[in-house]
Design an enzyme around this catalytic site. Structure first.
Site, PDB file in Angstrom:
ATOM      1  N   GLY A 235       3.741 -10.144   3.330  1.00 51.41           N
ATOM      2  CA  GLY A 235       2.330 -10.159   3.697  1.00 51.41           C
ATOM      3  C   GLY A 235       1.430 -10.228   2.481  1.00 51.41           C
ATOM      4  O   GLY A 235       0.328 -10.769   2.539  1.00 51.41           O
ATOM      5  N   GLY A 236       1.932  -9.710   1.358  1.00 52.86           N
ATOM      6  CA  GLY A 236       1.188  -9.766   0.101  1.00 52.86           C
ATOM      7  C   GLY A 236       1.613 -10.909  -0.797  1.00 52.86           C
ATOM      8  O   GLY A 236       1.224 -10.976  -1.967  1.00 52.86           O
TER       9      GLY A 236
ATOM     10  N   ALA B  33       7.442  -2.553   3.768  1.00 54.49           N
ATOM     11  CA  ALA B  33       7.793  -3.623   4.701  1.00 54.49           C
ATOM     12  C   ALA B  33       6.624  -3.870   5.629  1.00 54.49           C
ATOM     13  O   ALA B  33       5.830  -2.968   5.921  1.00 54.49           O
ATOM     14  CB  ALA B  33       9.035  -3.260   5.500  1.00 54.49           C
ATOM     15  N   ASP B  34       6.507  -5.091   6.103  1.00 57.46           N
ATOM     16  CA  ASP B  34       5.497  -5.417   7.107  1.00 57.46           C
ATOM     17  C   ASP B  34       5.997  -5.066   8.505  1.00 57.46           C
ATOM     18  O   ASP B  34       5.200  -4.775   9.389  1.00 57.46           O
ATOM     19  CB  ASP B  34       5.131  -6.903   7.020  1.00 57.46           C
TER      20      ASP B  34
ATOM     21  N   SER C 214       0.800  -1.219   0.000  1.00 58.19           N
ATOM     22  CA  SER C 214       0.000   0.000   0.000  1.00 58.19           C
ATOM     23  C   SER C 214       0.835   1.272   0.000  1.00 58.19           C
ATOM     24  O   SER C 214       0.418   2.295  -0.560  1.00 58.19           O
ATOM     25  CB  SER C 214      -0.938  -0.001   1.217  1.00 58.19           C
ATOM     26  N   THR C 215       2.024   1.244   0.625  1.00 56.22           N
ATOM     27  CA  THR C 215       2.862   2.445   0.644  1.00 56.22           C
ATOM     28  C   THR C 215       3.513   2.687  -0.714  1.00 56.22           C
ATOM     29  O   THR C 215       3.713   3.835  -1.131  1.00 56.22           O
ATOM     30  CB  THR C 215       3.950   2.333   1.730  1.00 56.22           C
TER      31      THR C 215
ATOM     32  N   GLU D 102      10.210  -9.728  -4.573  1.00 54.06           N
ATOM     33  CA  GLU D 102      10.668  -8.541  -3.852  1.00 54.06           C
ATOM     34  C   GLU D 102      12.143  -8.675  -3.479  1.00 54.06           C
ATOM     35  O   GLU D 102      12.924  -7.730  -3.614  1.00 54.06           O
ATOM     36  CB  GLU D 102       9.828  -8.343  -2.592  1.00 54.06           C
TER      37      GLU D 102
END
Length: 236
Positions: free
Chosen positions: A101-102, A88-89, A34-35, A108
């Site tokens: 998380g995704g 990052a999570d 999301s970021t 990545e």
């Protein structure tokens, strides 16, 4: 609260791009999450965007690159990347990360490992100082499907609590990555910054493990958007 979080994400992403993207950068890694939506937006506002190519870390970031009018490339075409931006999570005090998380952790990490400079952007909730403190879903681990039971058993022996990530409610059965593999989320509790590298090595050594969501010694700098509108930066 939600508005504060979104504002902090945009602040950190814009600052990271503005301070680190240089005119001579030709190949740029664009991460997932999301970021990174705001990273892609800012990169897409570059006046010289016709002169560089962007490498995605998965399907989502591929769409972000296309939607922002950027040139799309692949790791096969560009094994050396000038700079990469990703979220990052969770982030610890040594800039070790939990990612995945995704379910994009392998691609990545491939992009991060290919980059001369790897910049992390996140909001204040992710900067806990200790992996496993705020992110309680476990370390994402990508595994070959036929090996998931064996890997789960070995992870339990290492002291973890493994769980194959479910695709419900959208998909019956496990989540399947862009690479056709399963994700095991394994909870090891809080992981001290001093023991992160050792745990990562032990997990990576298991037959059937494609990649872990622990990123050790990869990020050079982090940009954290705070709830009060300020930005905190940290260098490795």
């Amino acid at each position: 609260m939600a508005d504060l979080v979104e504002k902090s994400k945009k602040l950190s992403a814009f600052a990271a791009v503005d301070e680190n993207l240089k005119p001579d950068h030709k190949v740029i890694g664009i991460g997932s999450g999301s970021t990174v939506v705001y990273v892609a937006e800012r990169v897409g506002q570059s006046t010289n965007k016709e002169k560089f190519v962007c490498i995605p870390t998965g399907f989502q970031s591929k769409q972000l690159i296309i939607d922002n009018g950027l040139h799309l490339g692949s790791p096969e075409q560009y094994p050396e990347i000038d700079i990469a931006f990703d979220g990052a999570d969770e982030i610890d005090s040594n800039l070790s990360l939990i990612k995945g998380g995704g379910a994009c952790l392998f691609q990545e990490k491939l992009v991060a490992a290919s980059a001369k400079q790897f910049i992390v952007v996140a909001d204040y909730r992710k900067d806990t100082g200790i992996l496993g403190k705020g992110w309680r879903k476990g370390i994402p681990i990508e595994v070959v499907p036929m090996a998931y039971t064996k890997v789960s058993l070995e992870l339990s022996k290492l002291g973890g609590k493994p769980n194959v990530r479910s695709g419900l409610p959208g998909k019956a059965g496990p989540v399947v990555t862009d690479n056709g593999n399963f994700i095991i989320d394994c909870d090891f509790g809080e992981i001290s910054p001093e023991s992160v590298a050792d745990l990562n090595s032990k997990i990576k050594s298991l037959v059937g493990v494609v990649e872990t969501g622990i990123f050790v010694g990869m990020a050079q700098k982090s940009y954290i958007g705070n709830s009060d509108g300020t930005i905190s930066t940290k260098s490795a």
